[in-house]
Design a protein around this motif. Structure first.
Motif, PDB file in Angstrom:
ATOM      1  N   GLY A 171       4.184  -0.971  -4.086  1.00 19.03           N
ATOM      2  CA  GLY A 171       3.937  -0.049  -2.989  1.00 19.03           C
ATOM      3  C   GLY A 171       2.557  -0.267  -2.384  1.00 19.03           C
ATOM      4  O   GLY A 171       1.652  -0.771  -3.061  1.00 19.03           O
ATOM      5  N   LYS A 229      13.771  -1.172  -4.799  1.00 17.63           N
ATOM      6  CA  LYS A 229      12.890  -1.164  -3.635  1.00 17.63           C
ATOM      7  C   LYS A 229      12.270   0.212  -3.435  1.00 17.63           C
ATOM      8  O   LYS A 229      11.057   0.343  -3.201  1.00 17.63           O
ATOM      9  CB  LYS A 229      13.683  -1.573  -2.385  1.00 17.63           C
ATOM     10  CG  LYS A 229      12.882  -1.476  -1.104  1.00 17.63           C
ATOM     11  CD  LYS A 229      13.741  -1.780   0.111  1.00 17.63           C
ATOM     12  CE  LYS A 229      12.948  -1.545   1.401  1.00 17.63           C
ATOM     13  NZ  LYS A 229      13.767  -1.805   2.610  1.00 17.63           N
ATOM     14  N   SER A 233       8.325   1.095  -3.802  1.00 19.81           N
ATOM     15  CA  SER A 233       7.630   1.552  -2.592  1.00 19.81           C
ATOM     16  C   SER A 233       6.865   2.851  -2.818  1.00 19.81           C
ATOM     17  O   SER A 233       5.852   3.101  -2.152  1.00 19.81           O
ATOM     18  CB  SER A 233       8.624   1.716  -1.440  1.00 19.81           C
ATOM     19  OG  SER A 233       9.491   2.818  -1.660  1.00 19.81           O
ATOM     20  N   THR A 249       7.408  -0.895   3.883  1.00 16.76           N
ATOM     21  CA  THR A 249       7.221   0.027   2.755  1.00 16.76           C
ATOM     22  C   THR A 249       6.752  -0.697   1.497  1.00 16.76           C
ATOM     23  O   THR A 249       6.451  -0.048   0.500  1.00 16.76           O
ATOM     24  CB  THR A 249       8.527   0.766   2.432  1.00 16.76           C
ATOM     25  OG1 THR A 249       9.506  -0.169   1.938  1.00 16.76           O
ATOM     26  CG2 THR A 249       9.079   1.464   3.671  1.00 16.76           C
ATOM     27  N   LEU A 250       6.698  -2.031   1.535  1.00 12.84           N
ATOM     28  CA  LEU A 250       6.332  -2.821   0.359  1.00 12.84           C
ATOM     29  C   LEU A 250       5.154  -3.738   0.665  1.00 12.84           C
ATOM     30  O   LEU A 250       4.979  -4.197   1.796  1.00 12.84           O
ATOM     31  CB  LEU A 250       7.524  -3.669  -0.106  1.00 12.84           C
ATOM     32  CG  LEU A 250       8.757  -2.922  -0.604  1.00 12.84           C
ATOM     33  CD1 LEU A 250       9.916  -3.890  -0.758  1.00 12.84           C
ATOM     34  CD2 LEU A 250       8.464  -2.221  -1.927  1.00 12.84           C
TER      35      LEU A 250
END
Length: 295
Positions: A171, A229, A233, A249-250
């Protein structure tokens, strides 16, 4: 023996439930119960013990199950061999795919297949890649499009179509997001969220760490990459995800390692006669594979 009775028996054994078997076979539960009772009367032995809402195989059921599967495969194989003589692409194709491949790689192939062969039916099943492999080996599935095993069973014909480059991610607010270039030993000291321990993808990740002499710290595991994911994140740990899932988001971690490469493709049993629908689906997949090779 009546093949419909055998099919009801196999479905009940696989699902551990008459009601779920009825849903899979598009029958009523009383109809499934009647077929299994007829089979029990025919062989003179009880096949299931009823325990609450679930059913468990008796010794007779355990003995019959592999033979029933083999008989159904033989009957289905014979039907496909006869149907293929007409060269018409009809009938129903039982195809399994993993959630990630089905969502991110297969839609264009399925769109082309349904457009080119409108008379063919499609029984699409979303399964973990490992389950799909076993389903093809057992004869329950005619074709699978999934993550490929590092060492496939020699009874299967396995053809790579795509390659996923897997990236180390976290994240945006994770400590690793500002760490700069790191090695696997540094990464391994932080908690990770990874695919399940028995998945092909997890095996590829563990192999990369093992080569570096590092044992990663695993906080959570799930077989669904979209869930990984989300967990990465929001800062629950670093992860390893295909480039197709990367977005704002990553954060891609700068690890001193090349991407892990994960092959995706199709497989079928070498000893099984493929239906015209399966051959047509393979032709669509080959079109994609050839186009990817040229680019």
């Amino acid at each position: 023996m009546d093949t419909q009775n055998l099919a009801a028996f196999v479905a009940a054994a696989e699902y551990g439930s008459f009601s779920r078997a009825a849903e899979a076979l598009e029958l009523t539960q009383p109809a499934v119960s009647k077929r299994i009772s007829g089979l029990e009367d025919r062989i003179g032995a009880r096949l299931f013990d009823r325990v609450g809402r679930r059913v468990a195989l008796t010794e007779a059921g355990e003995t019959l199950l592999p033979r029933a599967r083999a008989l159904l495969v033989m009957v289905d194989d014979t039907r496909r061999a006869l149907d293929s003589l007409s060269h018409d692409v009809t009938g129903r194709l039982t195809l399994a795919t993993s959630h990630h491949v089905g969502l991110h790689r297969l839609p264009a192939v399925l769109r082309a297949f349904t457009r080119h062969y409108p008379a063919a039916g499609l029984d699409l099943r979303f399964l973990d890649s490992e389950q799909a492999y076993q389903g093809v080996l057992d004869g329950a599935l005619e074709l699978a499009v999934v993550t490929l095993a590092p060492t496939p069973d020699p009874a299967l014909s396995v053809v790579p179509v795509w390659v996923d480059d897997l990236r180390f991610v976290c994240g945006p607010e994770h400590p690793l997001a500002g760490a700069g270039r790191i090695d696997l030993a540094t990464l391994g000291r932080h908690e990770g969220v990874l695919p399940g321990s028995r998945t092909f993808t997890r095996g590829l990740i563990e192999e990369r760490f093992a080569r570096a002499g590092v044992t990663p710290t695993i906080a959570l595991a799930t077989n669904y990459l979209e869930t990984l994911k989300m967990m990465a994140s929001i800062g629950l740990g670093w992860s390893v995800l295909p480039e197709t899932l990367l977005d704002g988001t990553l954060h891609v971690i700068d690890v001193d390692e090349p991407p892990i490469r994960r092959p995706l493709g199709y497989l079928y049993h070498r000893s099984r006669t493929l239906s015209n629908a399966a051959r047509a689906m393979i032709a669509e997949l080959e079109t994609v594979r050839t186009a990817d090779t040229r680019t």
